[in-house]
Design a protein around this motif. Structure first.
Motif, PDB file in Angstrom:
ATOM      1  N   ALA A  63      38.049 -11.957  30.533  1.00 14.22           N
ATOM      2  CA  ALA A  63      37.966 -12.213  31.974  1.00 14.22           C
ATOM      3  C   ALA A  63      38.945 -11.380  32.781  1.00 14.22           C
ATOM      4  O   ALA A  63      39.265 -11.729  33.924  1.00 14.22           O
ATOM      5  CB  ALA A  63      38.200 -13.704  32.247  1.00 14.22           C
ATOM      6  N   ILE A  64      39.408 -10.270  32.193  1.00 13.91           N
ATOM      7  CA  ILE A  64      40.326  -9.406  32.945  1.00 13.91           C
ATOM      8  C   ILE A  64      39.496  -8.413  33.747  1.00 13.91           C
ATOM      9  O   ILE A  64      39.231  -7.280  33.350  1.00 13.91           O
ATOM     10  CB  ILE A  64      41.320  -8.698  32.006  1.00 13.91           C
ATOM     11  N   ASN A  65      39.016  -8.875  34.887  1.00 19.01           N
ATOM     12  CA  ASN A  65      38.325  -8.017  35.845  1.00 19.01           C
ATOM     13  C   ASN A  65      38.693  -8.496  37.243  1.00 19.01           C
ATOM     14  O   ASN A  65      39.505  -9.416  37.409  1.00 19.01           O
ATOM     15  CB  ASN A  65      36.817  -8.004  35.614  1.00 19.01           C
ATOM     16  N   GLU A  66      38.117  -7.868  38.252  1.00 19.72           N
ATOM     17  CA  GLU A  66      38.504  -8.198  39.625  1.00 19.72           C
ATOM     18  C   GLU A  66      38.275  -9.675  39.944  1.00 19.72           C
ATOM     19  O   GLU A  66      39.102 -10.315  40.594  1.00 19.72           O
ATOM     20  CB  GLU A  66      37.711  -7.338  40.614  1.00 19.72           C
ATOM     21  N   ALA A  67      37.155 -10.212  39.489  1.00 14.67           N
ATOM     22  CA  ALA A  67      36.838 -11.602  39.791  1.00 14.67           C
ATOM     23  C   ALA A  67      37.784 -12.564  39.072  1.00 14.67           C
ATOM     24  O   ALA A  67      38.256 -13.548  39.650  1.00 14.67           O
ATOM     25  CB  ALA A  67      35.390 -11.901  39.405  1.00 14.67           C
ATOM     26  N   TRP A 120      31.061 -22.222  18.871  1.00 14.98           N
ATOM     27  CA  TRP A 120      31.950 -21.214  19.468  1.00 14.98           C
ATOM     28  C   TRP A 120      32.333 -21.633  20.883  1.00 14.98           C
ATOM     29  O   TRP A 120      31.497 -22.116  21.641  1.00 14.98           O
ATOM     30  CB  TRP A 120      31.252 -19.863  19.490  1.00 14.98           C
ATOM     31  N   GLY A 121      33.575 -21.431  21.241  1.00 18.59           N
ATOM     32  CA  GLY A 121      34.048 -21.797  22.562  1.00 18.59           C
ATOM     33  C   GLY A 121      34.255 -20.597  23.475  1.00 18.59           C
ATOM     34  O   GLY A 121      34.694 -19.529  23.048  1.00 18.59           O
ATOM     35  N   ALA A 122      33.923 -20.771  24.746  1.00 22.76           N
ATOM     36  CA  ALA A 122      34.199 -19.774  25.785  1.00 22.76           C
ATOM     37  C   ALA A 122      34.301 -20.512  27.110  1.00 22.76           C
ATOM     38  O   ALA A 122      33.375 -21.228  27.490  1.00 22.76           O
ATOM     39  CB  ALA A 122      33.114 -18.704  25.850  1.00 22.76           C
ATOM     40  N   GLY A 123      35.394 -20.345  27.790  1.00 17.63           N
ATOM     41  CA  GLY A 123      35.572 -21.066  29.046  1.00 17.63           C
ATOM     42  C   GLY A 123      34.812 -20.450  30.196  1.00 17.63           C
ATOM     43  O   GLY A 123      34.337 -21.150  31.095  1.00 17.63           O
ATOM     44  N   ILE A 124      34.672 -19.122  30.187  1.00 18.11           N
ATOM     45  CA  ILE A 124      34.053 -18.408  31.299  1.00 18.11           C
ATOM     46  C   ILE A 124      32.831 -17.623  30.859  1.00 18.11           C
ATOM     47  O   ILE A 124      31.832 -17.547  31.577  1.00 18.11           O
ATOM     48  CB  ILE A 124      35.076 -17.474  31.986  1.00 18.11           C
ATOM     49  N   GLY A 125      32.875 -17.037  29.679  1.00 19.82           N
ATOM     50  CA  GLY A 125      31.729 -16.262  29.209  1.00 19.82           C
ATOM     51  C   GLY A 125      31.676 -14.877  29.827  1.00 19.82           C
ATOM     52  O   GLY A 125      32.703 -14.237  30.046  1.00 19.82           O
ATOM     53  N   GLY A 126      30.477 -14.415  30.148  1.00 21.21           N
ATOM     54  CA  GLY A 126      30.283 -13.019  30.541  1.00 21.21           C
ATOM     55  C   GLY A 126      30.567 -12.702  31.990  1.00 21.21           C
ATOM     56  O   GLY A 126      29.697 -12.173  32.710  1.00 21.21           O
ATOM     57  N   ILE A 127      31.768 -12.947  32.441  1.00 22.99           N
ATOM     58  CA  ILE A 127      32.116 -12.703  33.844  1.00 22.99           C
ATOM     59  C   ILE A 127      32.121 -11.211  34.171  1.00 22.99           C
ATOM     60  O   ILE A 127      31.832 -10.809  35.312  1.00 22.99           O
ATOM     61  CB  ILE A 127      33.470 -13.358  34.195  1.00 22.99           C
ATOM     62  N   ILE A 128      32.411 -10.365  33.181  1.00 22.42           N
ATOM     63  CA  ILE A 128      32.370  -8.916  33.426  1.00 22.42           C
ATOM     64  C   ILE A 128      30.939  -8.479  33.711  1.00 22.42           C
ATOM     65  O   ILE A 128      30.668  -7.754  34.681  1.00 22.42           O
ATOM     66  CB  ILE A 128      32.960  -8.148  32.233  1.00 22.42           C
ATOM     67  N   VAL A 149      40.896 -11.995  37.755  1.00 23.20           N
ATOM     68  CA  VAL A 149      42.277 -11.906  38.238  1.00 23.20           C
ATOM     69  C   VAL A 149      42.377 -12.388  39.681  1.00 23.20           C
ATOM     70  O   VAL A 149      43.266 -13.169  40.037  1.00 23.20           O
ATOM     71  CB  VAL A 149      42.813 -10.463  38.099  1.00 23.20           C
ATOM     72  N   GLY A 150      41.448 -11.948  40.526  1.00 25.70           N
ATOM     73  CA  GLY A 150      41.480 -12.360  41.925  1.00 25.70           C
ATOM     74  C   GLY A 150      41.296 -13.856  42.096  1.00 25.70           C
ATOM     75  O   GLY A 150      41.945 -14.495  42.929  1.00 25.70           O
ATOM     76  N   GLY A 151      40.406 -14.435  41.287  1.00 26.93           N
ATOM     77  CA  GLY A 151      40.165 -15.864  41.380  1.00 26.93           C
ATOM     78  C   GLY A 151      41.377 -16.691  41.008  1.00 26.93           C
ATOM     79  O   GLY A 151      41.749 -17.643  41.715  1.00 26.93           O
ATOM     80  N   PHE A 152      42.016 -16.337  39.905  1.00 28.53           N
ATOM     81  CA  PHE A 152      43.207 -17.084  39.500  1.00 28.53           C
ATOM     82  C   PHE A 152      44.370 -16.831  40.463  1.00 28.53           C
ATOM     83  O   PHE A 152      45.176 -17.727  40.722  1.00 28.53           O
ATOM     84  CB  PHE A 152      43.602 -16.722  38.071  1.00 28.53           C
ATOM     85  N   ASN A 153      44.456 -15.605  41.001  1.00 27.39           N
ATOM     86  CA  ASN A 153      45.476 -15.338  42.021  1.00 27.39           C
ATOM     87  C   ASN A 153      45.312 -16.237  43.232  1.00 27.39           C
ATOM     88  O   ASN A 153      46.280 -16.763  43.783  1.00 27.39           O
ATOM     89  CB  ASN A 153      45.424 -13.871  42.465  1.00 27.39           C
ATOM     90  N   ASP A 187      41.402  -1.008  39.017  1.00 25.74           N
ATOM     91  CA  ASP A 187      42.514  -0.667  39.898  1.00 25.74           C
ATOM     92  C   ASP A 187      43.050  -1.943  40.540  1.00 25.74           C
ATOM     93  O   ASP A 187      42.412  -2.544  41.401  1.00 25.74           O
ATOM     94  CB  ASP A 187      42.037   0.313  40.978  1.00 25.74           C
ATOM     95  N   ALA A 188      44.223  -2.366  40.103  1.00 24.11           N
ATOM     96  CA  ALA A 188      44.804  -3.628  40.563  1.00 24.11           C
ATOM     97  C   ALA A 188      45.817  -3.425  41.693  1.00 24.11           C
ATOM     98  O   ALA A 188      46.579  -4.345  42.011  1.00 24.11           O
ATOM     99  CB  ALA A 188      45.474  -4.341  39.399  1.00 24.11           C
ATOM    100  N   THR A 189      45.787  -2.275  42.349  1.00 24.91           N
ATOM    101  CA  THR A 189      46.763  -1.961  43.387  1.00 24.91           C
ATOM    102  C   THR A 189      46.863  -3.048  44.455  1.00 24.91           C
ATOM    103  O   THR A 189      47.959  -3.418  44.882  1.00 24.91           O
ATOM    104  CB  THR A 189      46.417  -0.617  44.058  1.00 24.91           C
ATOM    105  N   ASN A 190      45.735  -3.557  44.885  1.00 26.32           N
ATOM    106  CA  ASN A 190      45.726  -4.519  45.991  1.00 26.32           C
ATOM    107  C   ASN A 190      45.778  -5.982  45.540  1.00 26.32           C
ATOM    108  O   ASN A 190      45.657  -6.886  46.375  1.00 26.32           O
ATOM    109  CB  ASN A 190      44.484  -4.294  46.856  1.00 26.32           C
ATOM    110  N   PHE A 191      45.981  -6.220  44.259  1.00 25.57           N
ATOM    111  CA  PHE A 191      46.019  -7.581  43.737  1.00 25.57           C
ATOM    112  C   PHE A 191      47.459  -8.084  43.649  1.00 25.57           C
ATOM    113  O   PHE A 191      48.390  -7.306  43.426  1.00 25.57           O
ATOM    114  CB  PHE A 191      45.348  -7.641  42.367  1.00 25.57           C
ATOM    115  N   LYS A 192      47.622  -9.380  43.796  1.00 23.72           N
ATOM    116  CA  LYS A 192      48.961  -9.971  43.692  1.00 23.72           C
ATOM    117  C   LYS A 192      49.535  -9.773  42.293  1.00 23.72           C
ATOM    118  O   LYS A 192      50.728  -9.525  42.129  1.00 23.72           O
ATOM    119  CB  LYS A 192      48.910 -11.461  44.027  1.00 23.72           C
ATOM    120  N   THR A 193      48.681  -9.912  41.288  1.00 22.20           N
ATOM    121  CA  THR A 193      49.096  -9.682  39.900  1.00 22.20           C
ATOM    122  C   THR A 193      48.507  -8.369  39.429  1.00 22.20           C
ATOM    123  O   THR A 193      47.298  -8.149  39.535  1.00 22.20           O
ATOM    124  CB  THR A 193      48.611 -10.823  38.991  1.00 22.20           C
TER     125      THR A 193
END
Length: 416
Positions: A195-199, A105-113, A201-205, A42-48
């Motif tokens: 990496a499309i989760n609260e952390a 194999w490349g991954a910038g963030i990995g298992g953030i979910i 999206v919120g972090g990049f926002n 639920d991205a209601t309260n997020f800028k993006t």
């Protein structure tokens, strides 16, 4: 030491605009946007409130249910893309020497979910430590490379590259170098990200890095447009089979193109911002061409990093003009992130695949969503705005740059 030639013999993708190479390519040249409202949370309260999510992905098409439970989504994407690439390559795994085959194999963030889900469960459980035994193995960025090597029994070099958004380009460059130095015959390489989760999206926002054009997500990623306001986060994975040329010819492999050279540099300037004059970006393109003994006049296409950020797009344009001079106006340039969004550590993989397919098919995918010219962007450059263009592509460069000042460029050329 005489360096070996390296070719691409297999491709695989999971992307916001298609979960097969054919669908991905067709949507690229049609100018299809993968952006839409976020459904992962639920991205209601997020800028993006939007992202470029992968659609209609079923991991059980590639893995059994028990395996799925042991993998973060980024690793599931890796396994799917790798399986497609192996199948596309036509490799006979029973005849392949496993000690001559590796995975990078490349991954910038990995298992953030996984990380967020486990910590959230700990907090909601009143601090009682009931962490899953799969928490760490699902989270760490190297685990996708490990899973791939175990599935196919590849016992050669095996590791992960983690350099933010340059991660999978560094993986491809490393695999290329291992093969040409004779350390292996075959590599599965590429990258994946989820990496499309609260952390995420919120972090990049919080960094003010992402677009907030919520009124029209499909038009939000608009590289080089005056109104651009940040990148659109994406997810997925891309895989390439790199193979020593003589090995590929001996088995009658389909060859997409040759990997000609690779460059790697650092801006040594700022934590997140590119050098304003694009010095690191210029040097990395020069390095890739020098590495591949490529005349700059033979470069017909650059798939640019082009994230749709105000400063990043300008710096890359300045770098291109600095390196190529008058020839900059003879090339096609395009930013396929306008369609896929920014896949972070997986960006270099899917954009390398776009570059390879441009060579193979003689079509340059567009930079979509352009409507307002930016006076800081040289209008004489062919940025392939809004529609794909047919042209012969002899050499294509794929640029990726990451937070921390990491720059990577891989040069692909038509097979001779």
């Amino acid at each position: 030491m005489e360096l070996k030639r390296v070719v691409v013999t297999g491709l695989g993708v999971i992307t916001p605009i298609g979960n097969s190479v054919e669908t991905y390519w067709n949507n690229l040249i049609k100018g299809v946007s993968g952006a839409g409202p976020i459904t992962r949370f639920d991205a209601t309260n997020f800028k993006t409130k939007f992202a470029c999510e992968v659609k209609d992905f079923d991991p059980t098409d590639y893995l059994d249910r028990k395996e799925v439970r042991k993998m973060d989504l980024f690793a599931q994407y890796a396994m799917a893309a790798a399986e497609q690439a192996i199948q596309d390559s036509g490799l006979n795994l029973e005849e392949l020497d496993p000690d001559e085959a590796g995975v990078i194999w490349g991954a910038g963030i990995g298992g953030i979910i996984t990380f967020m889900d486990e910590v959230k469960a700990y907090v909601e459980g009143n601090g009682i430590p009931r962490f899953s035994p799969f928490f760490i193995p699902k989270m760490i960025s190297d685990i996708a490379a490990g899973h791939i090597s175990m599935k196919y029994g590849f016992r050669g070099p095996n590791y992960a590259t983690v350099s933010a958004c340059a991660s999978s380009s560094h993986a491809i460059a490393d695999a290329f170098n291992h093969i040409r130095m004779g350390k292996a015959k075959v590599f599965i390489t590429g990258g994946s990200e989820a990496a499309i989760n609260e952390a995420g999206v919120g972090g990049f926002n919080s960094m003010q890095a992402m677009s907030t054009f919520n009124e029209d997500p499909a038009r939000a990623s608009r590289p080089f447009d005056k109104e651009r306001d940040g990148f659109v986060i994406g997810e997925g994975g891309g895989s390439l089979i790199l193979e020593e040329y003589e090995h590929a010819v001996a088995r009658g492999a389909k060859i997409y193109c040759e990997v000609a050279g690779a460059g790697m540099t650092a801006d040594a300037y700022h934590l997140t911002a590119p050098h304003p004059e694009g010095l690191g970006a210029a040097k990395v393109m020069e390095s890739a061409m020098k590495d591949g003994d490529i005349d700059l006049k033979d470069v017909d296409y650059i798939n640019v990093h082009g994230t749709s950020t105000p400063r990043g797009d300008i710096a890359e344009v300045l770098a291109i003009i600095k390196v190529f001079g008058d020839h900059a106006y003879e090339m096609n340039i395009s930013a396929t992130k306008s369609m896929t969004g920014h896949l972070l550590g997986a960006a270099g993989a899917i954009e390398s695949i776009a570059s390879i397919l441009a060579i193979r098919n003689g079509i340059v995918p567009p930079t979509i969503n352009h409507s307002t010219p930016d006076p800081e962007v040289d209008s004489k450059l062919n940025l392939t705005f809004n529609e794909a263009q047919e042209r012969k592509v002899r050499v294509a460069l794929s640029n990726t740059f990451g937070f921390g000042g990491h720059n990577a460029c891989v040069a692909f050329k038509a097979i001779e």
